[in-house]
Design a protein around this motif. Structure first.
Motif, PDB file in Angstrom:
ATOM      1  N   HIS A 109       0.846  -1.196   0.000  1.00 42.03           N
ATOM      2  CA  HIS A 109       0.000   0.000   0.000  1.00 42.03           C
ATOM      3  C   HIS A 109       0.881   1.245   0.000  1.00 42.03           C
ATOM      4  O   HIS A 109       1.954   1.245   0.589  1.00 42.03           O
ATOM      5  CB  HIS A 109      -0.877  -0.019   1.266  1.00 42.03           C
ATOM      6  N   SER A 110       0.404   2.301  -0.636  1.00 37.96           N
ATOM      7  CA  SER A 110       1.204   3.527  -0.697  1.00 37.96           C
ATOM      8  C   SER A 110       1.156   4.321   0.605  1.00 37.96           C
ATOM      9  O   SER A 110       1.970   5.211   0.817  1.00 37.96           O
ATOM     10  CB  SER A 110       0.725   4.410  -1.845  1.00 37.96           C
ATOM     11  N   ALA A 111       0.213   3.998   1.485  1.00 39.82           N
ATOM     12  CA  ALA A 111       0.107   4.749   2.749  1.00 39.82           C
ATOM     13  C   ALA A 111       0.827   3.998   3.863  1.00 39.82           C
ATOM     14  O   ALA A 111       0.519   2.835   4.141  1.00 39.82           O
ATOM     15  CB  ALA A 111      -1.354   4.966   3.128  1.00 39.82           C
ATOM     16  N   SER A 112       1.765   4.677   4.519  1.00 44.86           N
ATOM     17  CA  SER A 112       2.457   4.064   5.652  1.00 44.86           C
ATOM     18  C   SER A 112       1.423   3.689   6.712  1.00 44.86           C
ATOM     19  O   SER A 112       0.525   4.465   7.014  1.00 44.86           O
ATOM     20  CB  SER A 112       3.457   5.055   6.254  1.00 44.86           C
ATOM     21  N   GLY A 113       1.564   2.484   7.265  1.00 43.32           N
ATOM     22  CA  GLY A 113       0.656   2.066   8.347  1.00 43.32           C
ATOM     23  C   GLY A 113      -0.582   1.328   7.873  1.00 43.32           C
ATOM     24  O   GLY A 113      -1.337   0.817   8.698  1.00 43.32           O
ATOM     25  N   ASP A 131       4.815  -0.755   2.842  1.00 42.13           N
ATOM     26  CA  ASP A 131       3.785   0.261   3.105  1.00 42.13           C
ATOM     27  C   ASP A 131       4.408   1.643   3.054  1.00 42.13           C
ATOM     28  O   ASP A 131       5.227   2.014   3.887  1.00 42.13           O
ATOM     29  CB  ASP A 131       3.063   0.009   4.440  1.00 42.13           C
ATOM     30  N   MET A 133       6.398   4.735   3.021  1.00 37.95           N
ATOM     31  CA  MET A 133       7.816   4.924   3.270  1.00 37.95           C
ATOM     32  C   MET A 133       8.199   4.271   4.592  1.00 37.95           C
ATOM     33  O   MET A 133       9.228   4.571   5.169  1.00 37.95           O
ATOM     34  CB  MET A 133       8.123   6.427   3.297  1.00 37.95           C
ATOM     35  N   ASN A 134       7.336   3.395   5.096  1.00 35.17           N
ATOM     36  CA  ASN A 134       7.560   2.828   6.429  1.00 35.17           C
ATOM     37  C   ASN A 134       8.454   1.591   6.418  1.00 35.17           C
ATOM     38  O   ASN A 134       9.616   1.667   6.760  1.00 35.17           O
ATOM     39  CB  ASN A 134       6.206   2.535   7.082  1.00 35.17           C
ATOM     40  N   HIS A 167      12.326   8.265   0.876  1.00 38.42           N
ATOM     41  CA  HIS A 167      11.156   7.553   0.371  1.00 38.42           C
ATOM     42  C   HIS A 167      11.287   6.044   0.484  1.00 38.42           C
ATOM     43  O   HIS A 167      10.423   5.313   0.019  1.00 38.42           O
ATOM     44  CB  HIS A 167      10.914   7.927  -1.100  1.00 38.42           C
ATOM     45  N   ARG A 172      14.708   1.740   5.705  1.00 37.60           N
ATOM     46  CA  ARG A 172      14.302   1.659   7.109  1.00 37.60           C
ATOM     47  C   ARG A 172      14.373   0.217   7.606  1.00 37.60           C
ATOM     48  O   ARG A 172      14.992  -0.068   8.627  1.00 37.60           O
ATOM     49  CB  ARG A 172      12.901   2.244   7.283  1.00 37.60           C
ATOM     50  N   PRO A 195      15.914  11.856   5.606  1.00 38.91           N
ATOM     51  CA  PRO A 195      14.967  12.378   6.584  1.00 38.91           C
ATOM     52  C   PRO A 195      15.633  12.721   7.922  1.00 38.91           C
ATOM     53  O   PRO A 195      16.722  12.241   8.228  1.00 38.91           O
ATOM     54  CB  PRO A 195      13.974  11.220   6.764  1.00 38.91           C
ATOM     55  N   ARG A 229       7.140   8.372  -5.911  1.00 40.18           N
ATOM     56  CA  ARG A 229       6.812   8.867  -4.580  1.00 40.18           C
ATOM     57  C   ARG A 229       7.212  10.319  -4.375  1.00 40.18           C
ATOM     58  O   ARG A 229       6.898  10.935  -3.367  1.00 40.18           O
ATOM     59  CB  ARG A 229       7.506   8.002  -3.525  1.00 40.18           C
ATOM     60  N   LYS A 231       6.885  14.073  -4.845  1.00 40.01           N
ATOM     61  CA  LYS A 231       5.819  14.970  -5.258  1.00 40.01           C
ATOM     62  C   LYS A 231       6.382  16.279  -5.804  1.00 40.01           C
ATOM     63  O   LYS A 231       5.662  17.138  -6.225  1.00 40.01           O
ATOM     64  CB  LYS A 231       4.858  15.190  -4.094  1.00 40.01           C
ATOM     65  N   SER A 232       7.700  16.439  -5.708  1.00 38.92           N
ATOM     66  CA  SER A 232       8.317  17.635  -6.279  1.00 38.92           C
ATOM     67  C   SER A 232       9.757  17.288  -6.616  1.00 38.92           C
ATOM     68  O   SER A 232      10.250  16.226  -6.248  1.00 38.92           O
ATOM     69  CB  SER A 232       8.266  18.779  -5.270  1.00 38.92           C
ATOM     70  N   LEU A 234      13.279  16.865  -6.164  1.00 37.71           N
ATOM     71  CA  LEU A 234      14.154  16.839  -5.002  1.00 37.71           C
ATOM     72  C   LEU A 234      15.638  16.812  -5.383  1.00 37.71           C
ATOM     73  O   LEU A 234      16.496  16.892  -4.544  1.00 37.71           O
ATOM     74  CB  LEU A 234      13.796  15.651  -4.101  1.00 37.71           C
TER      75      LEU A 234
ATOM     76  N   THR B 211      10.156  10.034  10.910  1.00 36.10           N
ATOM     77  CA  THR B 211      11.095   9.274  10.088  1.00 36.10           C
ATOM     78  C   THR B 211      10.878   7.783  10.286  1.00 36.10           C
ATOM     79  O   THR B 211      10.851   6.994   9.344  1.00 36.10           O
ATOM     80  CB  THR B 211      12.540   9.652  10.472  1.00 36.10           C
ATOM     81  N   LEU B 213       8.161   6.234  11.277  1.00 36.95           N
ATOM     82  CA  LEU B 213       6.880   5.760  10.753  1.00 36.95           C
ATOM     83  C   LEU B 213       6.797   5.880   9.232  1.00 36.95           C
ATOM     84  O   LEU B 213       5.861   5.392   8.612  1.00 36.95           O
ATOM     85  CB  LEU B 213       5.724   6.536  11.380  1.00 36.95           C
ATOM     86  N   GLY B 214       7.774   6.563   8.648  1.00 35.77           N
ATOM     87  CA  GLY B 214       7.740   6.724   7.202  1.00 35.77           C
ATOM     88  C   GLY B 214       6.588   7.601   6.744  1.00 35.77           C
ATOM     89  O   GLY B 214       6.012   7.372   5.681  1.00 35.77           O
ATOM     90  N   LEU B 215       6.262   8.588   7.561  1.00 36.03           N
ATOM     91  CA  LEU B 215       5.228   9.538   7.143  1.00 36.03           C
ATOM     92  C   LEU B 215       5.909  10.789   6.602  1.00 36.03           C
ATOM     93  O   LEU B 215       7.091  11.023   6.847  1.00 36.03           O
ATOM     94  CB  LEU B 215       4.313   9.870   8.332  1.00 36.03           C
ATOM     95  N   ARG B 216       5.137  11.576   5.866  1.00 36.72           N
ATOM     96  CA  ARG B 216       5.734  12.772   5.280  1.00 36.72           C
ATOM     97  C   ARG B 216       5.776  13.892   6.319  1.00 36.72           C
ATOM     98  O   ARG B 216       4.778  14.125   7.008  1.00 36.72           O
ATOM     99  CB  ARG B 216       4.940  13.218   4.052  1.00 36.72           C
ATOM    100  N   PHE B 284       0.428   4.611  14.264  1.00 33.84           N
ATOM    101  CA  PHE B 284      -0.414   5.269  13.246  1.00 33.84           C
ATOM    102  C   PHE B 284      -1.783   5.642  13.816  1.00 33.84           C
ATOM    103  O   PHE B 284      -2.818   5.445  13.177  1.00 33.84           O
ATOM    104  CB  PHE B 284      -0.556   4.385  11.996  1.00 33.84           C
ATOM    105  N   ASP B 332      -2.574   8.612   6.282  1.00 35.11           N
ATOM    106  CA  ASP B 332      -2.537   9.684   5.280  1.00 35.11           C
ATOM    107  C   ASP B 332      -3.937  10.150   4.870  1.00 35.11           C
ATOM    108  O   ASP B 332      -4.120  11.294   4.463  1.00 35.11           O
ATOM    109  CB  ASP B 332      -1.802   9.217   4.022  1.00 35.11           C
TER     110      ASP B 332
END
Lengths: 306, 437
Positions: A109-113, A131, A133-134, A167, A172, A195, A229, A231-232, A234, B211, B213-216, B284, B332
């Motif tokens: 899935h593209s959403a972490s968590g 998942d 960037m997790n 990303h 990780r 990060p 992944r 969005k701009s 980098l 970082t 959790l890999g969230l933005r 999360f 998200d």
């Protein structure tokens, strides 16, 4: 094993012993994968569904083959062409699959968590196949398997992870696993792709340059530039990226002669890694794929039978 | 006899006598044990012992009697999002939390950017509300950040401030015009500070947890850049601006410096910014997802310091009810915000007063007189002739938060299961008992 867990969601929650146990089991499974008769009964009567909200070749196929080699019934769901496009929520999709008697759901899935949310809401075992960037735990496990096979142990190994760390769920998961197993991790990449506080995730040193990170390295893990992944912009251009951060035969000279060259795939040839490096003698990129099937067999076997 | 006050919707008592209260009011330097007599909704006597045979008597039993709490930043969701909350349930939650006044933000559907919607909210509040409801009008039409809304017309109908809350006014010239134009009607401009060009699709505070959790990440400068911009505009134009939901150390420093220079800037924060850090997002947990996001330890400490030294004027809840289906999602995709009306007093007592950082009287000032003063409500104090909006609470009562017992329609709170100190028991609006529980 897996400390009695229903699911495999990340390396973060595994112990060193859990990881080594999976690697040992994968060693047995590799014999099956390399044999003429790829069939063992460990998942006979079980069902597995791969639920992929993102594209994948190797991970999805390798889970599917892993389950089939062990006699499971498996099916694939891709986000396009399913009720997900009609707006069904992840929890509802999960409960639907649960209601069909699914034993294992492998989710990307593209959403972490997202796998964590699914795991809380279904009876089936959930395996995280990446998942956001997790985490990407089975990738880390196959990387560890490959490193152990080639280097024997992890203590004191110098492992460089190069590229788009921000990303990367692979960066990780690999960092957690390498730290737990006693290796040292050295990170380099453009600052726009590193990060905050990454060094706090494990035994990690952030380096000023790729050359510094790979100096005397035993292993180099090159990360894929994840254009999907980002969005701009980098970094300015692919050309400049490959010059300063891409792996070339020239840069490789800083590492040990017997350095392992790894990449989770798919490879952007000529960007994060030159074809000469990807295809050189030190490269184990294709063996990683072979080991992926073995490791996934081990994980599925443990989740279904222990 | 214990009555069900939600059924009665306020018992109209001509004469109400509150006995045995610990009356606290910093503005009028009151800290005494005694009685308060209310006649026709107005405080007419404050003394150690009042006897009045005609009056209905409420025994405060030694609990604190404070001016009614004012929350200058809530979302009541009506009109348009009644499945999350409405004016009835939102104000029920308010009085259960000790609030006698709430100011509702304009991001409803339709947006509260014209006289008709203001009038609708006022009339609904009149009909079904349990406390005072003061609408906040939109700064710009449709919250689009482009054209100013009809602030003068809306003021006639009852708005007490303007804000595009939920969205920033990204265009600096529009914000400058808003400060200038609103000043003509003496309307404070409440600025939701968020610099979109720095946001970069972030969903939680930039930190180790993020970082991991890999969230933005959302960097603090997303908030601070716009706080700085609005301070500079207000300073140059010599107009007032009120900064909504301050959450970072940098914002506190910018506002502190501006106040020292004499800039007419006021600000607010919410209990979650002084009681939780971004580590609450671990696992999360979408009930820890809000905007601005939960921050780090240094920020929490700076927020508390800002409250203590007067940089931060008001404590608000940013009560943001969301349906469970809007929270039980991938992090998200989950919506931002938490409900707060029923935990705000206890969180403020637990994390500011019981920790010894400020006195109860100082804390109450930020939930009563200060917001009233910023919005010119003429409320928020205990004095002869003052309107009898009062809150009676036990600051030492230990209780456990159970979201399923909330009066609010929505249960999106990260505090479920928390044990807190301080509970509101009787809420009186203009001499009428609107909550007794």
């Amino acid at each position: 094993m897996l400390s009695g867990r229903k699911d495999l969601l990340g390396i973060q929650e595994l112990s060193r012993e859990d990881i080594l146990y999976i690697l040992d089991k994968a060693t047995e499974m590799k014999k099956v994968v390399l044999s003429d008769n790829k069939k063992i009964p460990n998942m006979q009567g079980k069902s597995l569904i791969t639920l992929f909200y993102e594209n994948s070749t190797r991970t999805r196929t390798s889970f599917e083959l892993a389950s089939k080699y062990m006699g499971a019934s498996s099916a694939n769901i891709a986000a396009s062409g399913s009720s997900i496009q009609k707006g069904e929520s992840l929890i509802d999709t999960g409960k639907t699959l649960d209601s069909m008697g699914t034993d294992v759901i492998v989710i990307r899935h593209s959403a972490s968590g997202a796998p964590h949310l699914l795991a809380k809401n279904v009876k089936a075992s959930v395996v995280n196949a990446g998942d956001g960037m997790n985490e990407h735990p089975t990738q880390a496990l196959l990387d560890m398997f490959t490193i152990r096979e080639k280097k024997g142990s992890f203590e004191g190994l110098k492992v460089a992870i190069i590229g788009d760390v921000t990303h990367s769920r692979v960066a990780r998961s690999d960092t957690y696993a390498l730290t737990k197993l006693g290796a040292q991790v050295f990170i380099a990449g453009p600052p726009t792709l590193l990060p905050l506080d990454f060094e706090k995730l494990g035994n990690v040193t952030i380096c000023e340059s790729v050359e510094e990170a790979i100096c005397d390295a035993d292993v180099i893990i090159n990360l894929r530039i994840q254009l999907e992944r980002m969005k701009s912009a980098l970094f300015p251009t692919v050309r400049e990226y490959s010059e300063f951060f891409g792996m070339s035969l020239d840069k490789m000279k800083f590492a040990k002669d017997d350095v392992l060259i790894m990449h989770p795939g798919p490879v952007n040839r000529g960007i994060e890694i030159s074809s000469y490096v990807a295809d050189c003698e030190n490269s184990v990129i294709n063996e990683q794929v072979t080991n992926g099937v073995s490791v996934r067999m081990a994980v599925l076997d443990i989740l279904c039978n222990e | 006899m214990k009555q069900n006050y939600f059924e009665l919707k306020g018992v109209d008592l001509m004469k109400l006598l509150i006995k045995n209260g610990h009356i606290i009011d910093l503005k009028n330097e009151i800290d005494m044990y005694g009685d308060i007599l209310i006649l026709d909704g107005v405080i007419v006597q404050i003394a150690e012992n009042i006897e009045d045979n005609e009056a209905e008597v409420i025994d405060a039993g030694g609990m604190v009697v404070s001016a009614g709490l004012i929350d200058m930043h809530v979302h009541l969701r009506e009109p348009g999002y009644e499945y999350k909350e409405d004016i009835k349930t939102g104000t029920m939650a308010a009085v259960a939390g000790g609030f006698t006044s709430v100011c509702c933000m304009p991001n409803t559907n339709p947006v509260c950017d014209n006289q008709a919607v203001v009038s609708f909210i006022k009339s609904r509040a009149e009909k079904v509300g349990y406390c005072r409801v003061y609408p906040v009008g939109a700064i710009t039409k449709g919250l689009k950040g482009e054209e100013l809304s009809e602030m003068g017309e809306m003021k006639k109908e009852g708005i007490v401030a303007v804000s595009d809350d939920g969205r920033p006014v990204s265009n600096g010239s529009v914000m400058r015009r808003a400060l200038l134009y609103a000043s003509h009607f003496d309307l404070p401009v409440i600025s939701h500070c968020e610099e979109f060009s720095l946001l970069d699709s972030g969903s939680m505070n930039d930190s180790e947890t993020c970082t991991r959790l890999g969230l933005r990440p959302i960097v603090p400068a997303v908030e601070e850049a716009m706080v700085a911009r609005d301070i500079l505009i207000a300073e140059h134009e010599k107009k007032r601006v009120h900064i909504a939901h301050v959450s970072t150390k940098g914002s506190v420093a910018l506002i502190r410096d501006a106040k020292k220079r004499g800039v007419q800037v006021t600000c607010e924060t919410a209990p979650h910014y002084f009681s939780l850090t971004d580590e609450a997002v671990n696992g999360f947990d979408t009930n820890a997802k809000m905007n601005p996001p939960l921050r780090g330890n240094d920020d929490v400490e700076a927020i508390i310091e800002g409250l203590c030294d007067g940089t931060i004027d008001a404590i608000i809840t940013d009560h943001a009810p969301h349906h469970i289906d809007e929270k039980n999602l991938e992090f998200d995709y989950a919506l931002n915000g938490i409900v707060g009306l029923e935990t705000s007093l206890a969180l403020s007592i637990t994390y500011l007063v019981k920790t010894g950082r400020m006195t109860l009287a100082e804390m109450l000032q930020k939930m009563t007189y200060n917001p009233s003063n910023i919005l010119n409500l003429g409320l928020g104090e205990i004095a002869l002739g003052a309107i009898a909006d009062l809150t009676i609470f036990d600051p030492d009562e230990i209780w456990t938060v159970k979201v399923n017992e909330f009066k609010s329609k929505s249960k999106n709170s990260p505090y479920d299961g928390y044990t807190l100190s301080g509970k509101a028991h009787i809420t009186i609006v203009e001499g009428k008992v609107m909550y007794n529980g």
